[in-house]
Design a protein around this motif. Structure first.
Motif, PDB file in Angstrom:
ATOM      1  N   LEU A 114     -13.734   8.837 -34.832  1.00 54.13           N
ATOM      2  CA  LEU A 114     -15.055   9.427 -34.636  1.00 54.13           C
ATOM      3  C   LEU A 114     -15.160  10.109 -33.274  1.00 54.13           C
ATOM      4  CD1 LEU A 114     -17.317   6.665 -36.218  1.00 54.13           C
ATOM      5  CD2 LEU A 114     -16.903   8.961 -37.083  1.00 54.13           C
ATOM      6  N   GLU A 115     -14.456   9.589 -32.276  1.00 54.80           N
ATOM      7  CA  GLU A 115     -14.442  10.266 -30.971  1.00 54.80           C
ATOM      8  C   GLU A 115     -13.806  11.651 -31.084  1.00 54.80           C
ATOM      9  OE1 GLU A 115     -12.258   9.681 -26.663  1.00 54.80           O
ATOM     10  OE2 GLU A 115     -12.956   7.893 -27.724  1.00 54.80           O
ATOM     11  N   SER A 116     -12.722  11.736 -31.859  1.00 55.49           N
ATOM     12  CA  SER A 116     -12.091  13.041 -32.079  1.00 55.49           C
ATOM     13  C   SER A 116     -13.005  13.965 -32.876  1.00 55.49           C
ATOM     14  CB  SER A 116     -10.763  12.870 -32.821  1.00 55.49           C
ATOM     15  OG  SER A 116      -9.887  12.032 -32.098  1.00 55.49           O
ATOM     16  N   LYS A 117     -13.704  13.416 -33.870  1.00 57.77           N
ATOM     17  CA  LYS A 117     -14.631  14.232 -34.657  1.00 57.77           C
ATOM     18  C   LYS A 117     -15.778  14.740 -33.795  1.00 57.77           C
ATOM     19  CE  LYS A 117     -15.015  14.726 -38.633  1.00 57.77           C
ATOM     20  NZ  LYS A 117     -14.687  15.883 -39.508  1.00 57.77           N
ATOM     21  N   VAL A 118     -16.284  13.898 -32.898  1.00 59.22           N
ATOM     22  CA  VAL A 118     -17.361  14.321 -31.992  1.00 59.22           C
ATOM     23  C   VAL A 118     -16.865  15.439 -31.078  1.00 59.22           C
ATOM     24  CG1 VAL A 118     -18.785  13.581 -30.053  1.00 59.22           C
ATOM     25  CG2 VAL A 118     -18.621  12.151 -32.072  1.00 59.22           C
ATOM     26  N   SER A 119     -15.633  15.301 -30.563  1.00 57.43           N
ATOM     27  CA  SER A 119     -15.071  16.334 -29.696  1.00 57.43           C
ATOM     28  C   SER A 119     -14.940  17.658 -30.440  1.00 57.43           C
ATOM     29  CB  SER A 119     -13.703  15.880 -29.171  1.00 57.43           C
ATOM     30  OG  SER A 119     -13.088  16.901 -28.425  1.00 57.43           O
ATOM     31  N   ILE A 120     -14.433  17.623 -31.675  1.00 57.08           N
ATOM     32  CA  ILE A 120     -14.290  18.857 -32.454  1.00 57.08           C
ATOM     33  C   ILE A 120     -15.656  19.452 -32.785  1.00 57.08           C
ATOM     34  CG2 ILE A 120     -13.502  19.776 -34.660  1.00 57.08           C
ATOM     35  CD1 ILE A 120     -11.204  17.800 -34.570  1.00 57.08           C
ATOM     36  N   ALA A 121     -16.635  18.591 -33.107  1.00 57.10           N
ATOM     37  CA  ALA A 121     -17.977  19.091 -33.421  1.00 57.10           C
ATOM     38  C   ALA A 121     -18.605  19.746 -32.194  1.00 57.10           C
ATOM     39  CB  ALA A 121     -18.854  17.945 -33.923  1.00 57.10           C
ATOM     40  N   PHE A 122     -18.452  19.125 -31.034  1.00 55.43           N
ATOM     41  CA  PHE A 122     -18.969  19.730 -29.802  1.00 55.43           C
ATOM     42  C   PHE A 122     -18.303  21.082 -29.538  1.00 55.43           C
ATOM     43  CE2 PHE A 122     -20.352  15.552 -27.540  1.00 55.43           C
ATOM     44  CZ  PHE A 122     -21.433  15.477 -28.403  1.00 55.43           C
TER      45      PHE A 122
END
Length: 831
Positions: free
Chosen positions: A228-236
């Motif tokens: 989820l941290e990686s998903k948040v980074s990609i979403a940002f």
């Protein structure tokens, strides 16, 4: 008597059998009590639902198959779909199929709402109004960083119902779950050690089973936290990248003005958008877990330790946090400023490599490899020295940080864990247990062991949380550096987009971006300039260089104009002012409203070939979807290529869907003729051609100009070729006068121009009449030079044989050359 079976079902099988019999009998009873009409309706409803479900599945499969075929076609043609709400649907290759992506453009109202955050920050933040923030404050943990980060967060999380907010909530749930699992693991660890010391085998094995089950669930939780941290980074990054692209690439030409007029980010905008933005999003996503979870862990574990060890331990823990934070904060190097400078140096080194790749052919012709290598090595050495300096600064900080966070905190944790044993009155629940009279000595020791292991596990988790909080000071400093660079990029883009160039406290410099007073009128049927100074702008806040003091002209439909003059007098500058690349400092510029069809089109001096298919090279800047909307087909493209003398390209290159590196495949003349083919495809009313046929032969050049005029295109050509005059009506001559800043607009073919040509012919005739005199004088000089004086002798030596041959050859060539000059002058007069 029959022998009874001794097989017995398990309790689970008997429970399942009983459940099925109970509810099966209940359903049969309900069916028996219903009427035939109800049964018939139920049967029809069941059959209808099955039919509808099958039809829905068939339609879904058919729609999915059609969408897949459409996606493959759009990928092959390098195209997209226009949606009714203004968004675009693109398809990208994914495995053996395609993936559908919908891109929504940022609304103009959003830019206006965010402009105050980036151009008018509050004074309390320490940022100056309307200035690039990095020029006023160094990156660091201050109010400026807080304002910059919150401003970027308003872009990354536009609303609480967005996808990014949902990812953050999911991430937070797993972080809280991980904290709860840490408490359970601490208690279970103490119980396992207690049962091991007590020698209770069954409870010990049961504890191991619980440990393995809990470990599997905890491993899944940890993996989901990282995912989820990686998903948040990609979403940002997705949100910021699309926002920057919408602000960077638009009709206001911000992508050109950012580097050529503003200069706020230098020439390294690609470095900001790619590398710095990626590092910022990764650091921002990691901040949520590196600060959020440790903070929750500290609160929960402190409460648990307060219950186990008492208020004295809690006071010691809090004082230890504040002492450690103050020491590390005071001795921490300025990581934010160091990272910001490192990012700038990385960008400079990267831009040198990009420059070498873009100009590899020119460098190869000149043999400039050694010089380019010197530049690259020099820039890399500067970057290397700076990074080595950062690593040297980190050595002493890492030594201090590791000693405090790992070893001193562990010793301090052992000291606090001993409070229930040595100071039971101050030891909380553990001290109360110690004060209770036990009948068995070994029972008390086992309880001490359990409490100590539990408290130790909590201490370790607390130390880990506290260590991550302290380590996050360094991460925050690095995040401040990335935040400053991304904020600088977006604030500069907002300044360019809004033309917010104003200077407080001092006068505007002449011909600077804050001194733009001209007007651009779009929608005029023609091209008009009224008292417009042609100025080469300087980077903000410097003023520009005036090339022409005041230019006035008008081009109506059918009045073809040739702009000529020596190099450096401002011929291409006129096209840049009309196209909107350069500001209109004074006067009025009128031009058609739109670019392309039924408007105006510009062919730059350097031909540009985009990435994509052969079709894309002809229809640029349109896409395949735009071509279909204009009701044009490949047949129309073939006609445009035939008119540009490039009809052989589709067969030679393998069809319209062929993808190549076209700038390397096509020759110089073919590149320029592709530009003419684009002109014939779009069919604008007016066209600026800036040296667009300099690499094309004269015969083909004339055919191209005649074809464009037959299409009804009014040509405005920038060239130094006098042979192009016959295709134009007017000639704007620049570079006249003593200083080269005067101009004259002449009509081609007038009596005045004929008289001027007659005057030139008369001067040529007068010079040609003296040819015989010059020839005789030339012979006399050759004879004098051929004489060789010998000391003691009076005889002259004859000239060498090769001189006699040269004299004969010169005499034979003199007369045809004279005739050719007269023929050329007569042809010029006939124009």
């Amino acid at each position: 008597m029959a022998v009874q079976s001794t097989l017995r079902g398990t309790a689970a099988e008997e429970a399942i059998t009983a459940f099925l019999e109970k509810y099966g009998e209940l359903i049969r009873t309900k069916l028996r009590n219903t009427t035939k009409t109800t049964r018939l309706l139920g049967t029809l409803a069941l059959a209808t639902s099955i039919i509808l479900a099958g039809e829905g599945s068939r339609r879904w499969w058919k729609r999915r198959h059609a969408e897949k075929e459409q996606g493959m076609k759009l990928v092959r043609t390098n195209s997209w779909l226009h949606n009714k709400d203004g968004s675009r649907t693109i398809y990208v290759p994914y495995k053996d199929s395609t993936s559908k992506v919908v891109i929504h453009s940022t609304k103009p109202l959003t830019f206006e709402a965010h402009r105050r955050l980036f151009l008018n920050p509050p004074r309390v933040s320490g940022l100056g109004d309307g200035h690039v923030p990095s020029a006023q404050t160094k990156p660091g943990l201050n109010l400026a960083f807080l304002h910059q980060f919150l401003s970027l967060m308003s872009i990354m999380i536009p609303r609480w119902s967005s996808k990014e907010a949902g990812l953050l909530v999911s991430h937070g749930v797993f972080l809280m779950l991980r904290t709860y699992l840490s408490l359970v693991v601490a208690r279970l660890d103490g119980e396992i050690v207690r049962d091991l010391v007590a020698g209770n085998g069954k409870l010990f094995l049961l504890g191991l089973v619980k440990w393995c089950g809990l470990g599997g669930f905890a491993s899944y939780t940890n993996a989901m936290i990282k995912f989820l941290e990686s998903k948040v980074s990609i979403a940002f990054r997705t949100r910021l990248t699309r926002y920057i692209h919408d602000l960077y690439l638009n009709d206001n030409l911000n992508y050109y003005k950012l580097s050529n007029l503003d200069g706020g980010v230098g020439q390294g905008a690609d470095q900001f958008i790619t590398q710095d933005l990626t590092l910022f999003c990764a650091a921002a996503a990691n901040l949520y877990s590196s600060l959020g979870k440790p903070f929750v862990d500290i609160c929960v574990f402190n409460y648990q330790l307060y219950r186990s060890l008492g208020p004295l331990a809690l006071t010691g823990l809090l004082s230890n946090y504040f002492l450690t934070a103050s020491i590390l904060r005071r001795l921490s190097p300025p990581f934010g400023k160091l990272k910001a400078v490192e990012g700038r140096k990385e960008g400079d080194f990267r831009s040198l490599h990009a420059r070498l790749i873009a100009n590899a052919e020119e460098v190869a012709f000149y043999g400039g490899a050694e010089m380019e290598k010197t530049f690259l090595n020099k820039e890399f050495k500067s970057l290397k020295n700076w990074m080595e300096g950062i690593y040297m600064l980190k050595i002493r900080y890492n030594i201090l940080e590791d000693f405090i966070l790992k070893y001193s905190w562990s010793a301090y944790g052992y000291l606090l864990s001993s409070l229930p044993v040595f100071l039971p009155a101050w030891g909380g629940h553990g001290g109360a247990s110690e004060q209770t009279n036990y009948t068995e000595k070994h029972g008390r020791e086992r309880t001490r062991m359990k409490d100590f292991i539990t408290n130790k596990r909590l201490m370790l988790s607390l130390a880990d949380a506290g260590g991550r909080m302290m380590y996050s000071i360094k991460d925050l400093s690095e995040l401040a550096g990335y935040t400053s660079r991304v904020y600088t990029l977006i604030s500069t883009l907002h300044r360019v987009h809004a033309n917010a160039y104003y200077v407080r406290g001092r006068e505007n410099e002449l011909y600077s971006l804050s001194d733009v007073q001209g007007t651009t009128q779009k929608g005029f049927d023609g091209v008009r300039l009224e008292n417009v100074p042609i100025v080469a702008p300087g980077l903000w806040p410097q003023g520009g260089e005036e090339l022409i003091e005041s230019l006035s002209m008008i081009v109506r439909r059918g009045d073809h104009l040739l702009i000529s003059g020596p190099n450096g007098v401002g011929k291409s500058a006129i096209a840049r002012v009309i196209a909107g690349l350069w500001p209109v400092y004074r006067g009025l510029v009128s031009r058609p409203k739109q670019n392309g069809e039924d408007g105006i089109m510009f062919l730059p001096q350097r031909p540009y070939l985009s990435i994509g298919t052969l079709r894309d090279q002809v229809i640029y800047p349109d896409g395949e979807a735009d071509m279909r909307e204009k009701r044009k087909t490949e047949y129309d493209l073939k006609r445009a290529l035939d008119a540009a003398r490039l009809g052989y390209l589709p067969d030679r290159e393998g069809g319209w869907d062929t993808r190549k590196e076209w700038k390397d495949v096509l020759s110089g003349g073919e590149k320029q003729r592709v530009g003419i083919a684009r002109l014939l495809y779009h069919e604008p009313q007016y066209a600026f051609i800036d040296e667009g046929t300099s690499a094309v032969s004269s015969d083909v050049e004339g055919l191209l100009y005649e074809t464009c005029k037959e299409k009804g295109i009014t040509l405005i050509t920038i060239s130094t070729r006098a042979s192009l005059k016959k295709y134009h009506t007017y000639n704007l001559v620049l570079g006249m006068g003593e200083r080269g800043d005067e101009w004259e607009l002449q009509r081609i073919g007038t009596e005045r121009e004929k008289l001027h040509v007659e005057r030139e012919l008369q001067e040529l005739r007068e010079r040609l009449s003296q040819v015989e005199k010059w020839k005789s004088r030339h012979e006399e000089i050759e004879k004098e030079l051929a004489k060789v004086w010998v000391e003691g002798g009076d005889d002259d030596l004859a000239p060498p044989p090769y001189l006699e041959k040269q004299d004969e050859k010169a005499a034979d060539e003199e007369e045809p050359e004279t005739e050719g000059t007269l023929v050329e002058a007569s042809a010029t007069l006939s124009l």
